[in-house]
Write a protein that holds these residues in place. Structure first.
Motif, PDB file in Angstrom:
ATOM      1  N   GLY A 245       0.812  -1.206   0.000  1.00  0.00           N
ATOM      2  CA  GLY A 245       0.000   0.000   0.000  1.00  0.00           C
ATOM      3  C   GLY A 245       0.846   1.258   0.000  1.00  0.00           C
ATOM      4  N   PHE A 246       0.182   2.409   0.064  1.00  0.00           N
ATOM      5  CA  PHE A 246       0.875   3.700   0.027  1.00  0.00           C
ATOM      6  C   PHE A 246       1.902   3.819   1.142  1.00  0.00           C
ATOM      7  CE2 PHE A 246      -2.787   6.148  -2.248  1.00  0.00           C
ATOM      8  CZ  PHE A 246      -2.374   5.601  -3.447  1.00  0.00           C
ATOM      9  N   ALA A 247       1.460   3.512   2.375  1.00  0.00           N
ATOM     10  CA  ALA A 247       2.345   3.690   3.532  1.00  0.00           C
ATOM     11  C   ALA A 247       3.586   2.810   3.415  1.00  0.00           C
ATOM     12  CB  ALA A 247       1.592   3.373   4.820  1.00  0.00           C
ATOM     13  N   GLY A 248       3.376   1.556   2.999  1.00  0.00           N
ATOM     14  CA  GLY A 248       4.510   0.647   2.858  1.00  0.00           C
ATOM     15  C   GLY A 248       5.476   1.103   1.794  1.00  0.00           C
ATOM     16  N   PHE A 249       4.959   1.604   0.697  1.00  0.00           N
ATOM     17  CA  PHE A 249       5.810   2.089  -0.384  1.00  0.00           C
ATOM     18  C   PHE A 249       6.708   3.224   0.101  1.00  0.00           C
ATOM     19  CE2 PHE A 249       6.632   4.950  -3.942  1.00  0.00           C
ATOM     20  CZ  PHE A 249       7.133   4.082  -4.901  1.00  0.00           C
ATOM     21  N   VAL A 250       6.119   4.188   0.781  1.00  0.00           N
ATOM     22  CA  VAL A 250       6.893   5.335   1.295  1.00  0.00           C
ATOM     23  C   VAL A 250       7.958   4.860   2.276  1.00  0.00           C
ATOM     24  CG1 VAL A 250       6.759   7.439   2.682  1.00  0.00           C
ATOM     25  CG2 VAL A 250       5.030   7.001   0.922  1.00  0.00           C
ATOM     26  N   ASP A 251       7.583   3.961   3.180  1.00  0.00           N
ATOM     27  CA  ASP A 251       8.521   3.491   4.206  1.00  0.00           C
ATOM     28  C   ASP A 251       9.709   2.755   3.601  1.00  0.00           C
ATOM     29  OD1 ASP A 251       6.978   4.578   6.190  1.00  0.00           O
ATOM     30  OD2 ASP A 251       5.934   2.708   6.687  1.00  0.00           O
ATOM     31  N   ILE A 252       9.456   1.939   2.588  1.00  0.00           N
ATOM     32  CA  ILE A 252      10.545   1.171   1.979  1.00  0.00           C
ATOM     33  C   ILE A 252      11.510   2.090   1.234  1.00  0.00           C
ATOM     34  CG2 ILE A 252      11.080  -0.526   0.191  1.00  0.00           C
ATOM     35  CD1 ILE A 252       8.634  -2.071   1.023  1.00  0.00           C
ATOM     36  N   VAL A 253      10.969   3.054   0.501  1.00  0.00           N
ATOM     37  CA  VAL A 253      11.848   3.992  -0.211  1.00  0.00           C
ATOM     38  C   VAL A 253      12.724   4.752   0.784  1.00  0.00           C
ATOM     39  CG1 VAL A 253      11.924   6.058  -1.655  1.00  0.00           C
ATOM     40  CG2 VAL A 253      10.292   4.240  -2.175  1.00  0.00           C
TER      41      VAL A 253
END
Length: 410
Positions: A245-253
């Motif tokens: 999801g959005f939150a996971g994408f931001v956190d991984i980057v």
């Protein structure tokens, strides 16, 4: 005792000479006599002079000890009869042996136990969903390996401030924002295949609609409906499912320290929270999310699909780069954030994510499903696949072969 006349000729008998010394035969067979200290009797003085060559008295042994070695090599070992030296040697051996065992245990913990424990811990953090159930008419397992990678617009994990900063809006539930299939043939280069989310297909229990409707919870869809829809439309069996999801994408980057991208033109999209210049630049999580979501370009969704493929490849490359893996300030947050924010099928594990990452590092080719036309129907503007080109693409995937170059599309 009387001796026979031929006793003198027997070489097995040692005899003394008239002067009390040894005759020639006895000198050949008798072992050397130990030297004894002066005054110990038994002809010590004569033997000492004979052995020393007139260079002074021989060293005497310690009381109760054994005689030293001859030949000028110094005194022999001294034994005090208490066994102290033997016990000290045994003690040193035990200390060395215990130390070696302790070192081996520590090495085992570092090399084997700790990584295994980390793997079990990380694997347990993955969220699992029912994405790949069997159903009547499902394509059989095929050569090669396929991963369906879904980027959803789920706001789960985002605070009100996060949603405002990221310009995500407050929509409930989740829909597909990205659909990709990573295809790894039995022999040849992998391919990242984008599935246009406006692809017009038949969805089980929903009917003909855009493929992203198969994932919409408010329509009764979800991961398993999306997978089934793609499998039935393409004839390609999906082996693994990965969703973020959005939150996971931001956190991984952010966990990998950002990803470098090189847009050819400046891009501005207030709806996506994007405002960047042209040229190479390091994108953090929030900038990257706007970059892969925006449609503010000439080809709208087609450009968006291409950016998503490029960015995802760059992200995986950065995450699996040696400089990231050996840096605990990067690798530990990456494992922590990544495993907590990925949804996978119930039968998928961390090892499957690792295989996906390794395939992505192999400089895969990128393509979209060939588009035939984009008509407007009852459900809005849709994408119809090119039957001939997409048919050849799916046929190669069903056979585990590399996708022909002439059917690849930007």
């Amino acid at each position: 005792m009387a001796h026979g006349p031929n006793d003198a000729e027997r070489t097995g008998v040692f005899r003394r000479g008239d002067d009390g010394g040894y005759d020639e035969i006895e000198k050949l067979y008798r072992p050397p006599t130990r030297r004894t200290p002066s005054g110990s009797g038994g002809g010590g003085e004569g033997r000492r002079k004979h052995g020393s060559g007139g260079r002074g008295p021989e060293r005497s042994t310690a009381a109760g000890g054994r005689g030293g070695r001859s030949g000028g090599h110094g005194p022999g070992r001294v034994y005090d009869g208490s066994g102290r030296q033997r016990r000290e040697k045994e003690r040193r051996r035990r200390v060395w042996r215990n130390g070696a065992v302790a070192a081996l245990v520590v090495l085992l913990l570092v090399v084997v136990v700790f990584p295994v424990g980390m793997y079990i811990w990380a694997d347990g953090r993955l969220d699992r969903v029912e994405a790949l159930p069997d159903y009547e008419g499902r394509p059989e397992e095929q050569p090669g390996t396929t991963f369906m990678i879904v980027g959803s617009d789920s706001r789960e994990g985002l605070s009100d401030g996060d949603m405002q900063d990221l310009r995500t809006g407050r929509a409930e539930g989740k829909r597909t924002d990205t659909i990709m299939v990573l295809y790894v043939p039995e022999d040849g280069k992998p391919t990242i295949l984008s599935v246009p989310r406006d692809s017009y297909v038949n969805i089980p229990e929903i009917g003909e609609n855009k493929i992203n409707a198969a994932f919409a919870e408010d329509l009764g869809g979800g991961p398993s409906t999306l997978v089934q829809t793609f499998e039935q439309a393409s004839g390609v069996h999906i082996d693994h499912y990965v969703e973020i999801g959005f939150a996971g994408f931001v956190d991984i980057v952010d966990a990998v320290g950002g990803v470098e991208m090189c847009p050819e033109e400046p891009m501005e999209d207030p709806k996506a929270g994007l405002d960047i210049e042209a040229g190479c630049q390091e994108m953090d999580g929030s900038t990257a999310l706007g970059y892969v979501r925006t449609r503010a370009s000439a080809r709208a969704d087609l450009d968006r699909i291409q950016r998503q493929r490029e960015f995802f490849s760059a992200l995986i490359g950065k995450a699996t780069d040696t400089s990231t893996l050996i840096n605990p300030f990067r690798s530990v947050p990456l494992v922590s954030e990544g495993t907590e924010t990925f949804d996978v099928d119930r039968d998928d594990h961390l090892m499957d994510l690792a295989r996906m990452a390794l395939a992505m590092r192999d400089k895969p080719t990128t393509s979209s499903i060939p588009v035939g036309s984009t008509p407007t129907l009852a459900v809005g503007s849709v994408v119809l696949w090119d039957e001939e080109a997409s048919g050849r693409m799916f046929s190669a995937m069903q056979s585990g072969e590399e996708i022909p170059e002439d059917v690849l599309r930007d």
